[in-house]
Design a protein around this motif. Structure first.
Motif, PDB file in Angstrom:
ATOM      1  N   TYR A   1       0.829  -1.038   0.015  1.00 20.34           N
ATOM      2  CA  TYR A   1      -0.088   0.000   0.068  1.00 20.34           C
ATOM      3  C   TYR A   1       0.882   1.258  -0.054  1.00 20.34           C
ATOM      4  O   TYR A   1       0.223   2.347   0.188  1.00 20.34           O
ATOM      5  CB  TYR A   1      -0.868  -0.176   1.215  1.00 20.34           C
ATOM      6  CG  TYR A   1      -2.094  -0.883   0.991  1.00 20.34           C
ATOM      7  CD1 TYR A   1      -3.154  -0.312   0.466  1.00 20.34           C
ATOM      8  CD2 TYR A   1      -2.110  -2.348   1.439  1.00 20.34           C
ATOM      9  CE1 TYR A   1      -4.442  -1.475   0.370  1.00 20.34           C
ATOM     10  CE2 TYR A   1      -3.117  -3.158   1.224  1.00 20.34           C
ATOM     11  CZ  TYR A   1      -4.314  -2.718   0.580  1.00 20.34           C
ATOM     12  OH  TYR A   1      -5.325  -3.586   0.383  1.00 20.34           O
TER      13      TYR A   1
ATOM     14  N   TYR B   1      -0.724   3.488  -2.503  1.00 18.76           N
ATOM     15  CA  TYR B   1      -2.001   4.094  -2.427  1.00 18.76           C
ATOM     16  C   TYR B   1      -2.347   5.499  -2.405  1.00 18.76           C
ATOM     17  O   TYR B   1      -1.332   5.918  -1.714  1.00 18.76           O
ATOM     18  CB  TYR B   1      -2.585   3.031  -1.133  1.00 18.76           C
ATOM     19  CG  TYR B   1      -4.159   3.164  -0.897  1.00 18.76           C
ATOM     20  CD1 TYR B   1      -4.665   2.445  -1.679  1.00 18.76           C
ATOM     21  CD2 TYR B   1      -4.623   4.236  -0.226  1.00 18.76           C
ATOM     22  CE1 TYR B   1      -6.267   2.452  -1.374  1.00 18.76           C
ATOM     23  CE2 TYR B   1      -5.786   4.331   0.116  1.00 18.76           C
ATOM     24  CZ  TYR B   1      -6.810   3.533  -0.675  1.00 18.76           C
ATOM     25  OH  TYR B   1      -8.376   3.663  -0.732  1.00 18.76           O
TER      26      TYR B   1
ATOM     27  N   ASP C   1       3.502   7.392  -2.576  1.00 13.98           N
ATOM     28  CA  ASP C   1       1.999   8.287  -2.423  1.00 13.98           C
ATOM     29  C   ASP C   1       1.389   8.014  -1.162  1.00 13.98           C
ATOM     30  O   ASP C   1       0.613   8.997  -0.782  1.00 13.98           O
ATOM     31  CB  ASP C   1       1.257   7.879  -3.719  1.00 13.98           C
ATOM     32  CG  ASP C   1       1.746   8.381  -4.888  1.00 13.98           C
ATOM     33  OD1 ASP C   1       2.658   9.148  -5.077  1.00 13.98           O
ATOM     34  OD2 ASP C   1       0.918   8.108  -5.922  1.00 13.98           O
ATOM     35  N   ASN C   2       1.617   7.085  -0.424  1.00 17.73           N
ATOM     36  CA  ASN C   2       0.859   6.764   0.916  1.00 17.73           C
ATOM     37  C   ASN C   2       1.830   6.748   1.983  1.00 17.73           C
ATOM     38  O   ASN C   2       1.651   6.531   2.977  1.00 17.73           O
ATOM     39  CB  ASN C   2       0.435   5.509   0.866  1.00 17.73           C
ATOM     40  CG  ASN C   2      -0.698   5.221   1.851  1.00 17.73           C
ATOM     41  OD1 ASN C   2      -1.316   6.235   2.398  1.00 17.73           O
ATOM     42  ND2 ASN C   2      -0.978   4.037   2.442  1.00 17.73           N
ATOM     43  N   GLN C   3       2.867   7.742   1.689  1.00 17.03           N
ATOM     44  CA  GLN C   3       3.868   7.883   2.666  1.00 17.03           C
ATOM     45  C   GLN C   3       4.408   9.278   2.907  1.00 17.03           C
ATOM     46  O   GLN C   3       4.191  10.161   1.994  1.00 17.03           O
ATOM     47  CB  GLN C   3       5.069   7.097   2.201  1.00 17.03           C
ATOM     48  CG  GLN C   3       4.947   5.620   2.321  1.00 17.03           C
ATOM     49  CD  GLN C   3       6.167   4.767   1.813  1.00 17.03           C
ATOM     50  OE1 GLN C   3       6.875   5.296   1.018  1.00 17.03           O
ATOM     51  NE2 GLN C   3       6.400   3.508   2.215  1.00 17.03           N
TER      52      GLN C   3
ATOM     53  N   ARG D   1       0.004  15.044   3.856  1.00 17.07           N
ATOM     54  CA  ARG D   1      -0.984  13.543   3.768  1.00 17.07           C
ATOM     55  C   ARG D   1      -1.158  12.885   4.993  1.00 17.07           C
ATOM     56  O   ARG D   1      -2.420  12.319   5.032  1.00 17.07           O
ATOM     57  CB  ARG D   1       0.153  12.591   2.984  1.00 17.07           C
ATOM     58  CG  ARG D   1       0.446  13.069   1.571  1.00 17.07           C
ATOM     59  CD  ARG D   1       1.033  12.029   0.930  1.00 17.07           C
ATOM     60  NE  ARG D   1       1.632  12.391  -0.254  1.00 17.07           N
ATOM     61  CZ  ARG D   1       2.585  11.818  -1.144  1.00 17.07           C
ATOM     62  NH1 ARG D   1       3.198  10.862  -0.661  1.00 17.07           N
ATOM     63  NH2 ARG D   1       3.052  12.653  -2.104  1.00 17.07           N
TER      64      ARG D   1
ATOM     65  N   ALA E   1      -5.161  12.170   5.838  1.00 16.14           N
ATOM     66  CA  ALA E   1      -5.525  10.631   6.058  1.00 16.14           C
ATOM     67  C   ALA E   1      -6.236  10.703   7.431  1.00 16.14           C
ATOM     68  O   ALA E   1      -7.273   9.878   7.741  1.00 16.14           O
ATOM     69  CB  ALA E   1      -4.472   9.770   6.221  1.00 16.14           C
TER      70      ALA E   1
END
Length: 162
Positions: free
Chosen positions: A41, A44, A97-99, A146, A150
């Motif tokens: 992920y 993600y 992208d998810n970090q 981000r 989230a």
């Protein structure tokens, strides 16, 4: 487990069915464009495991730019597909992208391929598409925020479910 793997070189496409790991590096060095299903992920929401596929072309180290998604090999031998955050004289800096954590510096020799398209629900979408370019640029710019975004989304989903 049986894996389906696509590779294309100068109009010649071959589909490989294999039970063991395929030498992705050699195919890219030989000029093949490959299509794989990313796992995990870290990229993600761009890539959802077991849904989306990445079309990766051989890398030309001199043409790397901020925002490109690249396939590279870490020093621990793990293959990673992340977005290029910065290009500096000392090396390249990557982020999923998810970090929010930036990884680097990496050497250009570690980069094996560059994302040229992705496949979602059977539809191939080029990284040159204006909507993709806008969204990926915006998401890269939002990297410092981000985690907060989230948390807010998670909170809102939790409230809606109640």
């Amino acid at each position: 487990m049986l894996y389906r793997f696509k590779a294309e070189n100068k109009g010649t496409e071959k589909t490989i069915m294999a039970e063991e790991q395929i030498d992705i590096e050699q195919l890219l060095r030989d000029g093949y464009t490959i299509q794989i299903k990313p796992q995990g992920y870290s990229m993600y929401p761009m890539f959802v495991p077991d849904r989306d596929e990445a079309v990766i072309a051989p890398a030309d180290g001199n043409k790397l730019r901020r925002g490109q998604v690249v396939l590279y090999r870490r020093k621990n031998r793990l293959l990673v597909l992340h977005r290029l955050w910065k290009v500096r004289p000392e090396g390249l800096y990557m982020v999923g992208d998810n970090q929010t954590e930036v990884e680097g510096p990496l050497h250009q020799e570690q980069v094996l391929g560059i994302l040229e398209a992705f496949v979602r629900k059977g539809r191939r979408i080029s990284v040159r598409h204006p909507i993709y370019r806008f969204c990926s640029g915006l998401w890269l710019w939002m990297r410092p925020m981000r985690h907060r975004i989230a948390v807010i989304i998670h909170f809102l989903k939790k409230m809606i479910r109640k």
